[in-house]
Design a protein around this motif. Structure first.
Motif: not given
Lengths: 262, 169
Positions: A125-126, A129, A133-134, A222-223, A226, B30, B73, B76, B79-81, B84, B166, B168-169
């Motif tokens: 999943p990471a 994501k 995003l990229i 989810s993050a 997203l 990136d 960029q 968009h 997102v800080e994961l 993960e 955090r 995942p829900k």
């Protein structure tokens, strides 16, 4: 730089850390720091951070096996790119050029494998994501092969994945295929398919191979805004990612699952 | 495969370009993209190279690509994961992985202008004058960006001693 013995400016402190002071001045600053413990603390922190950053990125200063391919591919791209050609048309021209010669088409489209490093993302999943995003924010080259060549796209990506790939039809859910690209997933060749709805909203389907994982599961992560649904089926992992509601995404993920399985 | 002398020079520069691209980028992916864009641009513009240090010239191209890319960029932002992206096989990595992750997050929080100066000085070993020349700014600007970069890093690291998890829900 300041040459007054008794005055140490902040610029002197930076130059001290970065090794740009001569011996005499270095000693002056050192003596001054001994009498100014707060500044000395700050300097110590800055120096530690500098050392940390050097260590962090040192691992990247190395040659890779396919560096020569990277140069050759870029050189060919450069040669095929007439100066007057508008940037927007460049990607298309390159693809046609590559396909026409047929020799370096694969090289042109293949990206070199990413190195495994301290922050390599190893879970699906990471990775899904970050791919979302990229690539969905790419204006010029969101995909390598467009949906107008869907048959070529799925056979090419399927060959790289060693798997009979098909692109799910998501028209009933309001999304049409824009194309796909090859990308590394957990260090191996993987595929990304990108879809778009009429309002320009995009979602991605990431497919990767992972021989170590034989577990089958269907999960959600989810993050921020997203959302990702992912499942692993034997050696193949799938992840559907989008900035849409969870209910919508689940419906799409289930549809993908149904079509991949059939 | 036959390569020209110019291409051989670029080839030998790749390790340094790779490190610089990764030190500017927010992720490996990136960094790899930035590197490829830069190599292509260097080869397209080879006629514009006036001799001198090929490294400096390529670094200037990379820096400009980075700044242009960052503007795009921003629409968009990554997102800080938090839970993960934690390094997985800590046993095989030299250094404290949590420390590396914190450092990485702290540089990711810097604005591109500050980050560029910090990386050129600290990682690439550029003199302040060389940084000023590469960026086309006065040396006073280089010093103030370096100062802000260092202070922001320190501030970020002092308050991020605890990494939130955090689920995942």
């Amino acid at each position: 730089m300041n040459t007054e013995n008794n005055t140490v400016t902040e610029n002197d402190l930076h130059a001290y850390i970065d090794g740009f002071l001569d011996e005499k001045r270095h000693a002056d600053v050192e003596a001054w720091l001994a009498e100014n413990p707060d500044a000395a603390d700050e300097v110590r922190q800055w120096r530690n951070h500098a050392e940390g950053l050097r260590t962090l990125f040192a691992a990247y200063a190395h040659a890779e096996d396919d560096d020569r391919d990277l140069i050759a591919t870029s050189a060919k791209n450069a040669r095929f790119l007439p100066r007057w050609l508008p940037a927007a048309a460049a990607g298309l021209a390159l693809f046609i050029a590559g396909a026409a010669t047929g020799i370096f088409g694969q090289q042109l489209l293949a990206r070199p494998p990413l190195q495994q490093t301290a922050f390599a993302l190893t879970d699906l999943p990471a990775q899904a994501k970050s791919a979302f995003l990229i690539y969905t924010s790419e204006v010029r080259h969101p995909v390598e092969v467009g949906a107008d060549q869907e048959a070529h796209l799925v056979s090419w990506l399927g060959k790289r994945l060693d798997y009979k790939l098909r692109a799910p039809d998501l028209k009933a859910q309001g999304f049409h295929l824009i194309g796909g690209r090859l990308l590394p997933v957990s260090g191996k060749a993987g595929a990304m398919l990108m879809y778009e709805d009429d309002s320009g909203k995009r979602l991605t389907v990431l497919i990767g191979r992972n021989p170590d994982n034989a577990e089958t599961s269907f999960r959600f992560a989810s993050a921020g805004s997203l959302e990702t649904f992912y499942w692993i089926d034997g050696e193949i992992g799938y992840a559907v990612t989008g900035e849409i509601t969870r209910q919508n995404l689940q419906e799409i993920a289930e549809e993908c699952y149904r079509q991949f399985e059939s | 495969m036959k390569t020209e002398p110019f291409e051989e020079q670029v080839l030998s520069l790749l390790p340094l370009l790779r490190r610089y691209s990764r030190s500017l980028a927010r992720s490996d992916a990136d960094g790899e993209d930035l590197l490829q864009d830069c190599v292509e641009k260097v080869l397209v513009r080879r006629a514009q190279w006036r001799g001198g240090s090929l490294r400096s010239w390529a670094f200037t191209i990379m820096t400009n690509l980075y700044r242009d890319g960052y503007r795009r960029q921003k629409l968009h932002p990554p997102v800080e994961l938090t839970d993960e992206t934690a390094p997985q096989d800590s046993a095989t990595e030299p250094g404290d992985p949590l420390e590396k992750q914190r450092l990485n997050q702290a540089v990711n929080a810097l604005s591109p202008d500050y980050r560029t100066v910090l990386m050129l000085v600290v990682v690439e070993g550029y003199s302040y004058q060389e940084v000023a020349d590469t960026l086309g700014v006065p040396i006073g600007t280089v010093m103030s960006r370096l100062s802000r970069a260092r202070r922001q890093m320190a501030e970020h690291l002092s308050r991020s001693n605890i990494v939130p998890l955090r689920r995942p829900k």
